[in-house]
Design a protein around this motif. Structure first.
Motif, short mmCIF file in Angstrom:
data_model
loop_
_atom_site.label_atom_id
_atom_site.label_comp_id
_atom_site.label_asym_id
_atom_site.label_seq_id
_atom_site.Cartn_x
_atom_site.Cartn_y
_atom_site.Cartn_z
N THR A 98 -87.72 21.61 61.38
CA THR A 98 -88.95 20.82 61.24
C THR A 98 -88.60 19.50 60.57
O THR A 98 -88.32 19.46 59.37
N LEU A 99 -88.63 18.43 61.33
CA LEU A 99 -88.27 17.12 60.79
C LEU A 99 -89.25 16.63 59.74
O LEU A 99 -88.91 15.77 58.92
N SER A 100 -90.44 17.18 59.71
CA SER A 100 -91.43 16.75 58.73
C SER A 100 -91.23 17.41 57.36
O SER A 100 -91.91 17.06 56.40
N ASP A 101 -90.30 18.37 57.27
CA ASP A 101 -90.04 19.07 56.01
C ASP A 101 -88.84 18.41 55.33
O ASP A 101 -87.70 18.57 55.75
N GLN A 102 -89.09 17.69 54.24
CA GLN A 102 -88.02 16.93 53.60
C GLN A 102 -87.03 17.81 52.83
O GLN A 102 -85.99 17.32 52.38
N ASP A 103 -87.35 19.09 52.66
CA ASP A 103 -86.49 19.96 51.85
C ASP A 103 -85.69 20.98 52.65
O ASP A 103 -84.97 21.78 52.08
N GLU A 104 -85.83 20.98 53.98
CA GLU A 104 -85.13 21.99 54.75
C GLU A 104 -83.67 21.58 55.01
O GLU A 104 -83.30 20.41 54.93
N ASP A 105 -82.84 22.59 55.32
CA ASP A 105 -81.41 22.37 55.54
C ASP A 105 -81.00 22.55 57.00
O ASP A 105 -79.80 22.51 57.30
N SER A 106 -81.95 22.75 57.91
CA SER A 106 -81.59 23.03 59.30
C SER A 106 -80.77 21.91 59.92
O SER A 106 -79.87 22.15 60.72
N ASP A 107 -81.09 20.65 59.55
CA ASP A 107 -80.34 19.53 60.11
C ASP A 107 -78.88 19.58 59.67
O ASP A 107 -77.98 19.21 60.44
N ILE A 108 -78.61 20.07 58.45
CA ILE A 108 -77.24 20.19 57.97
C ILE A 108 -76.51 21.29 58.72
O ILE A 108 -75.32 21.17 59.03
N ILE A 109 -77.21 22.38 59.03
CA ILE A 109 -76.60 23.46 59.82
C ILE A 109 -76.24 22.95 61.20
O ILE A 109 -75.16 23.26 61.74
N VAL A 110 -77.12 22.14 61.79
CA VAL A 110 -76.82 21.55 63.11
C VAL A 110 -75.59 20.63 63.02
O VAL A 110 -74.71 20.66 63.88
N LEU A 111 -75.52 19.81 61.97
CA LEU A 111 -74.35 18.96 61.78
C LEU A 111 -73.09 19.79 61.67
O LEU A 111 -72.06 19.46 62.29
N ALA A 112 -73.14 20.88 60.89
CA ALA A 112 -71.95 21.75 60.75
C ALA A 112 -71.54 22.33 62.09
O ALA A 112 -70.33 22.39 62.41
N LYS A 113 -72.48 22.74 62.90
CA LYS A 113 -72.14 23.29 64.22
C LYS A 113 -71.48 22.22 65.10
O LYS A 113 -70.53 22.51 65.84
N GLY A 114 -71.98 20.99 65.00
CA GLY A 114 -71.36 19.91 65.78
C GLY A 114 -69.93 19.64 65.34
O GLY A 114 -69.04 19.41 66.18
N LEU A 115 -69.68 19.66 64.04
CA LEU A 115 -68.32 19.45 63.53
C LEU A 115 -67.38 20.56 63.97
O LEU A 115 -66.24 20.29 64.39
N VAL A 116 -67.83 21.81 63.87
CA VAL A 116 -66.97 22.93 64.26
C VAL A 116 -66.71 22.90 65.76
O VAL A 116 -65.58 23.17 66.21
#
Length: 629
Positions: A98-116
């Motif tokens: 949810t991009l409207s949630d300033q406290d969530e970490d899902s975007d960081i999990i997506v970044l990690a998946k892209g790096l791996v």
């Protein structure tokens, strides 16, 4: 967050046009006026983009990565704590993004998946990234530009890393127009562009990082050029850009008539050096006085500023050197003047600042990710030759560097006072406490030959501590609890002249069992042979708390991680410090879940269970304390 207790409104701040407002009501009439004004401003900003001279050619911009190329990442190791930390996050489910949630970490999990994926080529990571990008579209509605600024960069970088345009060209054709629309999407009366160009604080730097990431992905050289000018103005070049709206309290500014985002070289106020201070976020702790009032906002500001600078660097701009290396001066102010070292979700910044300035701030990997970026200990850490490394042999213990016999004369190098703390995010052997000691070089770096570190136990004789290399500026040592430790360091120049020994404070390392804390809510006693003392306290009940009081500057929370372990809020002296996540793909006991490096005084730490969906458990095994004698 920094190593001092932040304002409780750190994650829930709401800004009015002239400063910070916490939950103040607005009338419909005022809202209508603001909305009309905002539309006019946005229209003007969009129109202005048509007349910006690009700094790069469109063809050149299209061939650059947003952050880093897959070829570069394929030179990075697939072993070691930084890699394991990255994979542990990449293997987590994205959940509801949810991009409207300033406290969530899902975007960081997506970044990690892209790096791996970029490193391994494993298709499931790319599939998960694309699915998350599709799910993200439209979830910005109802949020604010702070949330969008924090959450967008990781998604854009991940899209670039998995080469979305070739992996799913049909969706990329939808993704790109949506990204462009985010630049001018009005959220709570602001857009990413207007937030970047008006707010010289954490809101503006996060918005700027998102703006640059989007422009880089789209190959929009005009947008990049405009964003670069705004960032250069933020770090202090008023001649380049000076359109920011500052808060009413200008007491942290060197020249209130000419306010800037980062104070200039040599800036002093009332005889106090505030060169590198970030005025518009320092004021959020209180008006100028010394020592400075505590606030975590300057470090969060730098989360957006550092990512913005790095993305601009990749796009071809000399952003790290602008205004006499403004970002380095900001970090030095926080470390050397304010005495607020990076901690918690600011840890990742230390590796990036070292990569760009050759400094020695980096913390022991794996470091925590932040609100908008992370995994810098792997991205900017050492590479391996050949680009591939299947299962490597165990890393041998470092070979001690022979210590030369000092020759007479004055050395051209020296060291700062060694600093010792409890490191985080690592495992340790039962019956030991891990200590991390670091120092910095003083003098002429070109003439440095090596450092020497020694340890004294209970006031006894000094003994050498083996360093990873001759010029390493830190050491990780396992010590026995209940004893006193002191460290001293010196440097040798290339003529074998030794600097004087510089000794650090005397510390006592101790371990307190889980029974030393106070518990409220629902907790059970868990038994396992790997727990210290064989037992731990565990809870899956939301709101259950454990409270522990300690004396000293350094604290460590000890417990297990695993697939059923979730998140908890950590409070220091009654103020929310950060949220920890104790998940890992497999069970691991005796982990230092979180450390706190703070003032040398009495402190109270409270851990509140959040009962994360699908993995609600939090377990507390013990507490590490480093007390200064």
């Amino acid at each position: 967050m920094s190593g001092i207790p932040p304002n409780g409104a750190q994650r829930a701040s709401r800004q009015a046009a002239g400063g910070v407002t916490l939950g103040l009501p607005r009338t419909n009439r005022h809202r209508s006026v603001i909305v009309v004004g905002q539309i006019i401003l946005v229209t003007a900003l969009i129109f202005s983009q048509l007349f910006v001279d690009p700094g790069l050619g469109s063809a050149e911009a299209a061939t650059r990565p947003v952050l880093v190329s897959a070829a570069t990442l394929r030179t990075k190791p697939m072993s070691g704590p930084a890699w394991r930390g990255l994979v542990a996050v990449a293997d987590q489910p994205v959940g509801t993004l949810t991009l409207s949630d300033q406290d969530e970490d899902s975007d960081i999990i997506v970044l990690a998946k892209g790096l791996v994926f970029a490193r391994t080529g494993t298709a499931r990571y790319r599939t998960a990234v694309i699915a998350a990008l599709k799910a993200a579209k439209g979830t910005e509605v109802g949020g604010r530009t702070l949330a969008l600024g924090r959450n967008v960069p990781g998604l854009v970088i991940a899209a670039d890393l998995v080469s979305l345009k070739t992996a799913d060209p049909a969706f990329d054709g939808v993704f790109r127009p949506w990204l462009r629309s985010l630049l001018t999407r009005v959220l709570d009366e602001r857009t990413l562009i207007s937030t970047h160009e008006k707010r010289p604080n954490n809101w503006g730097t996060h918005a700027g990082a998102a703006r640059v990431a989007i422009a880089a992905y789209l190959g929009d050289t005009a947008q990049l050029a405009r964003a670069a000018k705004v960032f250069q103005g933020y770090v202090g070049s008023r001649a380049t850009y000076a359109g920011f709206k500052y808060g009413d309290d200008l007491t942290w500014q060197c020249d209130p008539a000419k306010p800037v985002g980062i104070n200039p070289v040599g800036c002093k106020k009332s005889g106090i050096v505030i060169d590198g201070a970030i005025p518009d976020d320092m004021r959020r702790g209180g008006s100028f006085h010394w020592p400075p009032p505590s606030t975590g906002y300057p470090w969060e500001n730098l989360q957006g500023a550092m990512l913005q600078a790095e993305l601009l660097r990749v796009a071809g701009y000399d952003s790290w050197n602008w205004e006499n290396r403004a970002l380095l001066r900001a970090v030095r102010f926080l470390y050397n003047r304010a005495k607020w070292p990076a901690n918690g979700d600011d840890e990742w910044q230390t590796w990036l600042i070292d990569a760009r300035y050759g400094t020695s701030y980096k913390l022991t990997p794996p470091v925590r990710f932040g609100k908008n970026f992370g995994f810098t200990d792997w991205i900017y850490g050492p590479s391996v030759s050949g680009g591939t490394n299947p299962t490597p042999p165990p890393t041998p213990a470092p070979t001690p560097t022979p210590t030369p016999t000092p020759v007479p004369g004055t050395a051209t190098v020296g060291t700062t006072v060694p600093s010792t703390r409890i490191p985080g995010r690592l495992s340790f052997a039962a019956g030991t406490v891990p200590l991390f000691t670091s120092w910095k070089l003083t003098g002429d770096a070109a003439t440095l030959a090596q450092f020497q570190l020694q340890q004294s136990i209970d006031g006894g004789s000094w003994a050498n501590v083996t360093l990873d290399s001759a010029t390493a500026t830190s050491a990780l040592v396992a010590v026995a609890p209940g004893r006193d430790y002191r460290y001293r360091a010196r440097a040798f120049d290339k003529l074998s002249r030794a600097s004087p020994w510089v000794s650090g404070p005397l510390y006592t390392a101790s371990v307190a069992q889980e029974t030393a804390a106070a518990y409220t809510g629902t907790w059970v006693v868990a038994s396992h042979p790997d727990y210290l003392g064989g037992k731990a306290r565990a809870s899956q009940s939301k709101g259950s708390e454990v409270t522990f009081t300690f004396n000293g500057p350094s604290f460590g929370l000890v417990g297990p991680t695993g697939p059923t372990r979730g998140k908890a809020d950590v409070y220091l002296d009654g103020e929310l410090l950060l949220t920890i996540d104790t998940y890992s793909a497999s069970y691991r006991a005796r982990r230092v879940l979180q450390t706190i490096y703070t003032s040398d005084a009495s402190h109270t730490v409270t851990v509140r269970v959040l009962a994360t969906s699908g993995r609600p458990w939090i377990a507390v095994d013990a507490f590490f304390v480093l007390k200064r004698e």
